[in-house]
Scaffold this motif. Structure first.
Motif, PDB file in Angstrom:
ATOM      1  N   ARG A   1       9.986  -1.871  -7.220  1.00 16.80           N
ATOM      2  CA  ARG A   1      11.180  -1.564  -6.459  1.00 16.80           C
ATOM      3  C   ARG A   1      11.221  -0.101  -6.026  1.00 16.80           C
ATOM      4  O   ARG A   1      11.365   0.195  -4.848  1.00 16.80           O
ATOM      5  CB  ARG A   1      12.444  -1.908  -7.292  1.00 16.80           C
ATOM      6  N   VAL A   2      11.060   0.823  -6.970  1.00 16.49           N
ATOM      7  CA  VAL A   2      11.222   2.232  -6.620  1.00 16.49           C
ATOM      8  C   VAL A   2      10.024   2.749  -5.823  1.00 16.49           C
ATOM      9  O   VAL A   2      10.171   3.388  -4.801  1.00 16.49           O
ATOM     10  CB  VAL A   2      11.418   3.087  -7.891  1.00 16.49           C
ATOM     11  N   THR A   3       8.801   2.429  -6.313  1.00 15.63           N
ATOM     12  CA  THR A   3       7.608   2.941  -5.646  1.00 15.63           C
ATOM     13  C   THR A   3       7.361   2.220  -4.336  1.00 15.63           C
ATOM     14  O   THR A   3       7.182   2.840  -3.297  1.00 15.63           O
ATOM     15  CB  THR A   3       6.379   2.764  -6.555  1.00 15.63           C
ATOM     16  N   LEU A   4       7.292   0.888  -4.406  1.00 15.04           N
ATOM     17  CA  LEU A   4       6.868   0.136  -3.231  1.00 15.04           C
ATOM     18  C   LEU A   4       8.016  -0.485  -2.452  1.00 15.04           C
ATOM     19  O   LEU A   4       7.866  -0.757  -1.283  1.00 15.04           O
ATOM     20  CB  LEU A   4       5.928  -1.004  -3.644  1.00 15.04           C
ATOM     21  N   ASN A   5       9.104  -0.745  -3.097  1.00 10.95           N
ATOM     22  CA  ASN A   5      10.222  -1.481  -2.500  1.00 10.95           C
ATOM     23  C   ASN A   5       9.726  -2.775  -1.877  1.00 10.95           C
ATOM     24  O   ASN A   5       9.929  -3.038  -0.694  1.00 10.95           O
ATOM     25  CB  ASN A   5      10.931  -0.607  -1.447  1.00 10.95           C
ATOM     26  N   SER A   6       9.032  -3.580  -2.693  1.00 16.12           N
ATOM     27  CA  SER A   6       8.350  -4.770  -2.172  1.00 16.12           C
ATOM     28  C   SER A   6       9.316  -5.779  -1.617  1.00 16.12           C
ATOM     29  O   SER A   6      10.363  -6.051  -2.204  1.00 16.12           O
ATOM     30  CB  SER A   6       7.575  -5.487  -3.272  1.00 16.12           C
ATOM     31  N   SER A   7       8.919  -6.351  -0.482  1.00 16.04           N
ATOM     32  CA  SER A   7       9.664  -7.498   0.024  1.00 16.04           C
ATOM     33  C   SER A   7       9.138  -8.726  -0.715  1.00 16.04           C
ATOM     34  O   SER A   7       8.251  -8.615  -1.555  1.00 16.04           O
ATOM     35  CB  SER A   7       9.426  -7.628   1.521  1.00 16.04           C
ATOM     36  N   ALA A   8       9.670  -9.890  -0.364  1.00 17.89           N
ATOM     37  CA  ALA A   8       9.305 -11.082  -1.117  1.00 17.89           C
ATOM     38  C   ALA A   8       8.143 -11.842  -0.522  1.00 17.89           C
ATOM     39  O   ALA A   8       7.679 -12.803  -1.095  1.00 17.89           O
ATOM     40  CB  ALA A   8      10.518 -12.004  -1.241  1.00 17.89           C
ATOM     41  N   SER A   9       7.641 -11.437   0.639  1.00 17.61           N
ATOM     42  CA  SER A   9       6.476 -12.140   1.182  1.00 17.61           C
ATOM     43  C   SER A   9       5.777 -11.246   2.189  1.00 17.61           C
ATOM     44  O   SER A   9       6.323 -10.252   2.642  1.00 17.61           O
ATOM     45  CB  SER A   9       6.884 -13.441   1.865  1.00 17.61           C
ATOM     46  N   ILE A  10       4.560 -11.602   2.520  1.00 16.04           N
ATOM     47  CA  ILE A  10       3.761 -10.770   3.424  1.00 16.04           C
ATOM     48  C   ILE A  10       4.299 -10.850   4.852  1.00 16.04           C
ATOM     49  O   ILE A  10       4.081  -9.971   5.672  1.00 16.04           O
ATOM     50  CB  ILE A  10       2.278 -11.190   3.340  1.00 16.04           C
TER      51      ILE A  10
END
Lengths: 218, 612
Positions: free
Chosen positions: B177-186
């Motif tokens: 979350r903090v580093t990448l702030n990933s979404s849930a899919s490509i």
């Protein structure tokens, strides 16, 4: 006379005990983990410690209510277990049959939580009031995030490095150009000797100075 | 074995032995040179020893039977890796050109091999530098006490922690979350995450400054980037051995399971790991060797490098697993402690009643007397084996397992800085070879002007690469990195390696190659090299390639996502790729692999047209 007073006292304590029971609506359960928190320095839980607890809680009620005369007798304790956990209720200072509201008790405890903890050399985790969550402290965030400072330092150093390297290579090139134009006349003779068997080269490599910076020639 | 394809005009394209001797005496023209042999060896060591030695090899070792895995690994290191290594060293040293120049000199139709190497180096370099950017982010954030991933942030009311963090863990939350702030899919690109952009900028600028004058600057930088990791690993080894539970980790790593040797996957994984460990087929090694003096003993170099790589892999694995063992033991102890507290609280028993030593008995006793209560308590099962096998590969190892272990050590910021500096050095030294494998072919193919100085070439390459890397700065960047990792760096490298061996042995001619080696080092390579070059190494690479293709095409393409809304959260959920990914996969894996035949075909057509 004495007998009557005695009966009255018994009745009142019995009445008080009836006010305090496990799962009482206006009561809270307290749990202490002294051994886990203090290890070797743990003290034994006895009547005196219980008295201290009731006194600190009375203190908390006094500070919260702005001076109302809460006494040790207003804090009623019951259902003690060997875990060291028990239930308590708070009765009003003037009317010992009336219980203080849950929310008021909660606020009072919250306000003086630190003082209560330090009286027992414990923390929020080792002296638990079940139902009163501890106040969480947010991690300290300075105004400029720390990492930006380090980033700035690194980028500054790298940028300075790039500038230094570029400048030195430009200076080297200029120096080589000057030296090359100066030495070209002197190099006419050895050129014939080193030119060998038709292996086509762009120009004779000047051996009078060594190429310690492998910068690609123009 | 006289199997050599006809190769007219070879003598015109390559310098003869007399020419080489003369070039050596005169001072070799405008080609860069190593300042000394140490620089060359350190650069090669740095190139070969990368982050994969820390986060891929230990996992493979442990999952394929521990100590038993060393047998296929070391065997294939010698039979597959070392011959190919010597091949690349010798051909670079002999023909004195970068990867495109070498293959073009052998036969113009083979230029495709050089182009393929360049493409692979470029694609791998892009995602590799993104990993460096993440490492830089963690490094920048390590200069504070307490470390930012020690604690969850509070939610809006301040009454509790953010639910995503509460349900998973502080380190997971910090990474995803903090580093990448990933979404849930490509599919869901979600915009650019600017801290990562800044870190990418830092990463590419550092690369630029280290390589700005080619091997002139990178040759000095490797003194630090190649040696520092060994020092840090030693420090971690000493620290690790003094921590509780480290020996259980090391024991877990080396627990030998001889049955794994029968499993073909073990041998395949060992072969593939050897191939990638040596950074073969990237073109960087050929380039580096071409800067050597002509009579440099490359046979000795190949053997030295093999020994160093093997030793470093085992060394890094030991250190890694000592730390993993420590973390697993900590988590196990915490798990038991939490369960004890739950039991004590539920049954109101005095604190000393249940300790870690009598936990099992107490639990059984309570379970038999009050089964319903115990069931309702939600006692967690604490299993050392599961904890030891958790997330011990790839980015999970560095950014989740290790960061968690570090916050449990006293003096965390110091260990964090040391660890990420080590990873940074490992990564940068590999990238030197990478960028060499991109810049030199670009120059040889005349895609970049010849007149430009090295500084301009490096600068332009880094700038363009940074812009392309912004793809990885999106919220879906993690999934793109995994995609590149799986496809750009696997099948193409094997294909190129195979073509390289066939080209040198059967098109350049193994007899001519033996003569060259005799000229360069003074003796003809012995029967071991002859047999491995001609049959064993190409066969091994071919088998691995075929198996890889077969398994990849059979499996459905899936990837793991960080999805707080999924049921499996906090574990990663496995989702199938969207259909347009097939085009991307073809671009990543297919284009470099097909570059060789396609280029040869195009050239054939051009020559035919010109004749007409």
């Amino acid at each position: 006379m004495l007998g009557q007073i005695f009966v009255l006292l018994c009745l009142s304590s019995a009445w008080a005990q009836q006010l305090c029971m496990p799962e009482a609506s206006d009561g809270y359960k307290v749990r202490l983990s002294i051994n886990t928190a203090l290890g070797d320095q743990a003290y034994v839980w006895n009547e005196n410690e219980m008295f201290l607890f009731r006194a600190t809680l009375a203190f908390a009620m006094r500070s919260y209510s702005g001076g109302q005369d809460y006494n040790v007798s207003n804090i009623v304790v019951c259902a003690e277990t060997p875990r060291v956990s028990f239930w308590f209720v708070v009765t009003a200072p003037l009317n010992s049959s009336r219980l203080i509201d849950r929310s008021d008790v909660e606020e009072a405890v919250r306000k003086s939580r630190n003082r209560i903890n330090s009286a027992f050399l414990l923390t929020d985790r080792s002296l638990e009031f079940i139902g009163i969550p501890p106040i969480l402290t947010a991690p300290v965030t300075p105004d400029t995030p720390q990492w930006l400072i380090v980033f700035g330092v690194v980028m500054g150093a790298v940028g300075a490095g790039i500038v230094v390297l570029l400048v030195t290579s430009v200076v080297e090139k200029k120096r080589k150009k000057n030296k090359k134009s100066g030495d070209e006349d002197i190099e006419e003779e050895p050129r014939e000797k080193t030119e060998g068997n038709g292996f086509a080269r762009d120009g004779v490599y000047n051996m009078s100075f060594s190429d310690d910076d492998p910068v690609t020639q123009m | 074995m006289k199997l050599v394809f006809p190769n007219p005009g070879l003598d015109d394209r390559i310098p003869s032995h007399e020419d080489l001797d003369r070039m050596e005496k005169e001072g070799a023209g405008d080609r860069p040179k190593w300042d000394n042999k140490t620089q060359y060896i350190l650069t090669c060591v740095g190139f070969c020893i990368g982050i994969g030695n820390v986060w891929r090899f230990p996992y493979l070792c442990q999952s394929h039977g521990g100590g038993a895995f060393l047998i296929p690994y070391l065997l294939l290191l010698v039979l597959e890796g070392m011959p190919l290594l010597l091949l690349e060293f010798a051909i670079g040293q002999r023909l004195r050109k970068g990867s495109v120049g070498v293959w073009r000199a052998i036969n113009p139709y083979l230029t495709g091999i050089g182009i393929a190497s360049m493409l692979v180096s470029l694609l791998v370099g892009l995602y590799y530098n993104t990993l460096i950017a993440w490492i830089l982010w963690y490094l920048f954030n390590s200069f504070q006490d307490p470390l930012p991933w020690t604690q969850c942030p509070l939610n809006d009311n301040g009454t509790g922690f953010v639910p995503e963090c509460q349900r998973s863990s502080t380190v997971d939350y910090y990474f995803y979350r903090v580093t990448l702030n990933s979404s849930a899919s490509i599919d869901d690109s979600g915009g650019i995450h600017w801290p990562i952009v800044l870190c990418l900028l830092a990463a590419w600028t550092v690369m630029c400054v280290c390589y700005i004058r080619g091997i002139g600057t990178s040759g000095k930088a490797v003194y630090v980037t190649a040696i520092l990791p060994y020092i840090v690993l030693a420090i971690f080894l000493i620290r690790g051995l003094t921590l509780k539970g480290s020996l259980s980790g090391i024991k877990f790593l080396f627990t030998t399971d001889v049955d794994e040797l029968i499993n073909p996957k073990t041998w395949l994984d060992a072969g593939a790991q050897v191939f990638y460990a040596f950074s073969l087929a990237w073109g960087g090694l050929i380039s580096f060797s071409s800067y050597n003096p002509v009579h440099n003993n490359c046979v000795q170099d190949a053997v030295i490098l093999t020994v160093i790589t093997g030793f470093t892999s085992i060394y890094a694995a030991t250190v890694t697993y000592s730390i993993i063992g420590f973390r697993a033991t900590e988590k196990y102890d915490n798990c038991i402690r939490d369960n004890i507290v739950t039991l004590l609280n539920a049954f109101d028993l005095p604190e000393d009643n249940i300790t870690t030593s009598n936990y099992e008995q107490a639990l059984n006793h309570l379970n038999s007397s009050y089964p319903d209560t115990v069931l309702g308590l939600d006692i967690k099962t604490c299993d050392m084996q599961t904890l030891l096998s958790e997330g011990v590969e790839g980015t999970g190892l560095a950014f989740i397992v290790f960061t968690e272990a570090i916050i449990k050590m006293p003096g965390s910021p110091v260990w964090s800085v040391l660890f990420f500096v080590m990873l940074l050095c490992l990564g940068i030294s590999t990238l030197f070879g990478n960028i060499e494998g991109v810049v030199v072919p670009l120059k040889d193919l005349k895609l970049l002007p010849q007149k430009w100085p090295q500084e301009a070439l490096t600068g332009v390459t880094c700038a363009v690469a940074f812009i392309i890397c912004l793809l990885f700065a999106q919220h879906s960047g993690l999934y793109w990195v995994t995609l590149f990792d799986n496809f750009a760096g696997s099948v193409p490298l094997l294909t190129i390696g195979l073509f390289e061996m066939i080209a040198v042995v059967y098109i350049y001619g193994i007899d001519r190659f033996n003569e060259d080696l005799e000229f360069m080092v003074g003796y003809k390579p012995n029967i071991f090299w002859q047999v491995t070059w001609r049959f064993i190494s190409p066969l091994i690479v071919l088998v691995i390639l075929v198996f890889y293709l077969v398994t990849q095409t059979q499996e459905e393409l899936t990837y793991s996502v960080w999805d707080p809304k999924s049921e499996e959260f906090p574990s990663l959920t496995s989702v199938p790729y969207p259909s347009w990914i097939n085009a991307v996969v073809f671009l990543l894996a297919g284009v470099p692999s097909l570059a060789v035949p396609v280029y040869a075909l195009c050239r054939l057509v051009c020559v035919y047209c010109k004749k007409k």
